[in-house]
Write a protein that holds these residues in place. Structure first.
Motif, PDB file in Angstrom:
ATOM      1  N   LEU A  63      38.494  43.258  31.905  1.00  0.00           N
ATOM      2  CA  LEU A  63      38.285  44.688  32.107  1.00  0.00           C
ATOM      3  C   LEU A  63      39.481  45.328  32.806  1.00  0.00           C
ATOM      4  O   LEU A  63      39.802  46.487  32.564  1.00  0.00           O
ATOM      5  CB  LEU A  63      37.009  44.915  32.915  1.00  0.00           C
ATOM      6  N   THR A  64      40.160  44.566  33.623  1.00  0.00           N
ATOM      7  CA  THR A  64      41.276  45.082  34.414  1.00  0.00           C
ATOM      8  C   THR A  64      42.622  45.035  33.690  1.00  0.00           C
ATOM      9  O   THR A  64      43.641  45.398  34.278  1.00  0.00           O
ATOM     10  CB  THR A  64      41.393  44.283  35.721  1.00  0.00           C
ATOM     11  N   SER A  65      42.645  44.610  32.442  1.00  0.00           N
ATOM     12  CA  SER A  65      43.907  44.523  31.700  1.00  0.00           C
ATOM     13  C   SER A  65      44.380  45.910  31.277  1.00  0.00           C
ATOM     14  O   SER A  65      43.854  46.501  30.335  1.00  0.00           O
ATOM     15  CB  SER A  65      43.745  43.629  30.468  1.00  0.00           C
ATOM     16  N   GLY A  66      45.389  46.398  31.970  1.00  0.00           N
ATOM     17  CA  GLY A  66      45.950  47.713  31.653  1.00  0.00           C
ATOM     18  C   GLY A  66      46.577  47.758  30.273  1.00  0.00           C
ATOM     19  O   GLY A  66      46.462  48.755  29.556  1.00  0.00           O
ATOM     20  N   VAL A  67      47.241  46.678  29.872  1.00  0.00           N
ATOM     21  CA  VAL A  67      47.873  46.623  28.551  1.00  0.00           C
ATOM     22  C   VAL A  67      46.812  46.682  27.456  1.00  0.00           C
ATOM     23  O   VAL A  67      46.960  47.409  26.474  1.00  0.00           O
ATOM     24  CB  VAL A  67      48.748  45.356  28.413  1.00  0.00           C
ATOM     25  N   ALA A  68      45.733  45.930  27.621  1.00  0.00           N
ATOM     26  CA  ALA A  68      44.654  45.940  26.635  1.00  0.00           C
ATOM     27  C   ALA A  68      44.026  47.327  26.534  1.00  0.00           C
ATOM     28  O   ALA A  68      43.798  47.830  25.431  1.00  0.00           O
ATOM     29  CB  ALA A  68      43.598  44.894  26.980  1.00  0.00           C
ATOM     30  N   LEU A  69      43.771  47.944  27.679  1.00  0.00           N
ATOM     31  CA  LEU A  69      43.183  49.282  27.681  1.00  0.00           C
ATOM     32  C   LEU A  69      44.116  50.289  27.010  1.00  0.00           C
ATOM     33  O   LEU A  69      43.678  51.107  26.195  1.00  0.00           O
ATOM     34  CB  LEU A  69      42.853  49.734  29.108  1.00  0.00           C
ATOM     35  N   LEU A  70      45.403  50.232  27.320  1.00  0.00           N
ATOM     36  CA  LEU A  70      46.373  51.152  26.713  1.00  0.00           C
ATOM     37  C   LEU A  70      46.401  50.986  25.193  1.00  0.00           C
ATOM     38  O   LEU A  70      46.328  51.970  24.448  1.00  0.00           O
ATOM     39  CB  LEU A  70      47.766  50.918  27.303  1.00  0.00           C
TER      40      LEU A  70
END
Length: 139
Positions: free
Chosen positions: A115-122
């Protein structure tokens, strides 16, 4: 709802859904970001989580949801009399927001990105933004 609106929604849902799936599959293959896995993930859905579906079946579920979403978006756009310019602005924004709402489901499975993966969210958000752009081309 007119027949042509439904047909446009089906085509838009299929094309944009396939594009989104391929985009996430590519990211997963090259960068090992589990976005395609997240896209197809139904681990958290009661009843469905009891079965082991093939990738093709899971992708079919994704496409079905994509079609329903595109038809619904076109219905709202026609009902609210959106202009073509409004479609090109509002549909990507709506799809971006839907992606933001869906992303937390990643916390419900061990197979998806943290959930905390900024790259995945982006990447997830970029994919959903472009999904909305593609849908808007079918107006």
């Amino acid at each position: 709802m007119s027949r042509s609106l439904v047909i446009k929604g089906i085509v838009a849902g299929l094309v944009s859904g396939i594009w989104l799936g391929l985009f996430f599959k590519m990211l997963e293959a090259y960068w090992n970001i589990k976005l395609y896995t997240l896209l197809l993930n139904i681990d958290y859905v009661p009843v469905f989580n009891r079965f082991a579906f093939s990738e093709a079946v899971e992708f079919s579920f994704h496409l079905l949801i994509s079609i329903v979403l595109a038809v619904s978006l076109f219905y709202v756009a026609v009902k609210q009399q959106w202009t073509t310019q409004q479609m090109f602005i509002r549909l990507p924004i709506v799809c971006f927001l839907l992606g933001l709402i869906l992303y937390p489901t990643t916390a419900l499975s061990e197979r998806t990105p943290p959930l905390t993966s900024g790259v995945a969210l982006l990447c997830w958000q970029i994919g959903h933004l472009f999904y909305g752009v593609i849908v808007s081309f079918f107006r």
